[in-house]
Scaffold this motif. Structure first.
Motif, short mmCIF file in Angstrom:
data_model
loop_
_atom_site.label_atom_id
_atom_site.label_comp_id
_atom_site.label_asym_id
_atom_site.label_seq_id
_atom_site.Cartn_x
_atom_site.Cartn_y
_atom_site.Cartn_z
N LYS A 37 0.82 -1.22 0.00
CA LYS A 37 0.00 0.00 0.00
C LYS A 37 0.85 1.27 0.00
N SER A 38 2.15 1.12 0.20
CA SER A 38 3.03 2.29 0.21
C SER A 38 3.62 2.59 -1.17
N ILE A 39 3.34 1.77 -2.16
CA ILE A 39 3.86 2.00 -3.51
C ILE A 39 3.18 3.23 -4.11
N LYS A 89 -3.75 1.36 -8.05
CA LYS A 89 -4.77 0.96 -7.05
C LYS A 89 -4.66 1.81 -5.80
N ASN A 90 -3.44 2.04 -5.35
CA ASN A 90 -3.26 2.86 -4.15
C ASN A 90 -3.76 4.27 -4.35
N ALA A 91 -3.51 4.83 -5.51
CA ALA A 91 -3.98 6.18 -5.81
C ALA A 91 -5.51 6.22 -5.88
N ALA A 92 -6.10 5.18 -6.43
CA ALA A 92 -7.56 5.13 -6.58
C ALA A 92 -8.27 4.90 -5.25
N GLY A 105 -7.64 5.98 -2.04
CA GLY A 105 -7.26 6.81 -0.92
C GLY A 105 -5.81 7.20 -0.85
N GLY A 106 -5.08 7.00 -1.92
CA GLY A 106 -3.68 7.42 -1.94
C GLY A 106 -3.60 8.93 -1.95
N THR A 156 -4.92 11.33 -5.19
CA THR A 156 -6.30 11.52 -5.65
C THR A 156 -7.05 12.42 -4.71
N THR A 157 -8.16 12.94 -5.17
CA THR A 157 -9.05 13.73 -4.32
C THR A 157 -10.38 13.00 -4.24
N THR A 158 -11.04 13.10 -3.11
CA THR A 158 -12.33 12.41 -2.94
C THR A 158 -13.44 13.38 -2.70
#
Length: 145
Positions: free
Chosen positions: A98-100, A134-137, A139-140, A143-145
């Motif tokens: 998850k840190s990638i 995947k990490n960016a999508a 909650g990385g 990205t913005t939510t």
């Protein structure tokens, strides 16, 4: 150019492609290490470790690293740069995927493209890109939510 070990840069490159990229401890990494040891030998007998892990004495046919063409040195440098990037990112992939980050994936893509000209499906680099996306999508920080 081959060394006393008989390993050529083309052998290393083909092995790395077949393995899906050079990884620490892989056959291509061992071949690269043995090839580099042969290139760095200053003549006379040098101790080389072969791919089976046994040590043997061999006489080097290369007296200095000046026998390397600039193109060959460039390719060796690109392989070394890729391996250095893999040494940083692979442990993160194994222990904390998850840190990638996108930066990690971009670094590997750049280095692999330079070293091999392709990024094979299923390679460490392709897997890093998938994890980064995947990490960016999910909650990385990219990205913005």
């Amino acid at each position: 150019m081959s060394t006393a070990s008989g390993i050529t840069p083309q052998d290393i490159s083909e092995t790395a492609r077949a393995e899906g990229g050079t990884t620490k401890g892989s056959m291509s990494a061992q071949m690269q290490s043995q090839h580099t040891k042969g290139l760095n030998a200053i003549g006379g007998a040098s101790q080389d470790q072969d791919t089976t892990g046994t040590t043997s004495n061999t006489a080097s046919s290369i007296s200095t690293t000046s026998d390397i063409t600039p193109a060959e040195q460039s390719r060796l440098d690109r392989e070394r740069n890729l391996q250095e990037a893999l040494d940083v990112v692979q442990p993160k992939m194994a222990y904390d995927p998850k840190s990638i980050t996108q930066e990690d994936a971009s670094l590997l893509e750049s280095r692999e493209q330079r070293a091999h000209g392709i990024i094979p499906k299923g390679s460490v680099t392709a897997t890093a890109r998938s994890l980064a996306d995947k990490n960016a999508a999910y909650g990385g920080t990219d990205t913005t939510t």
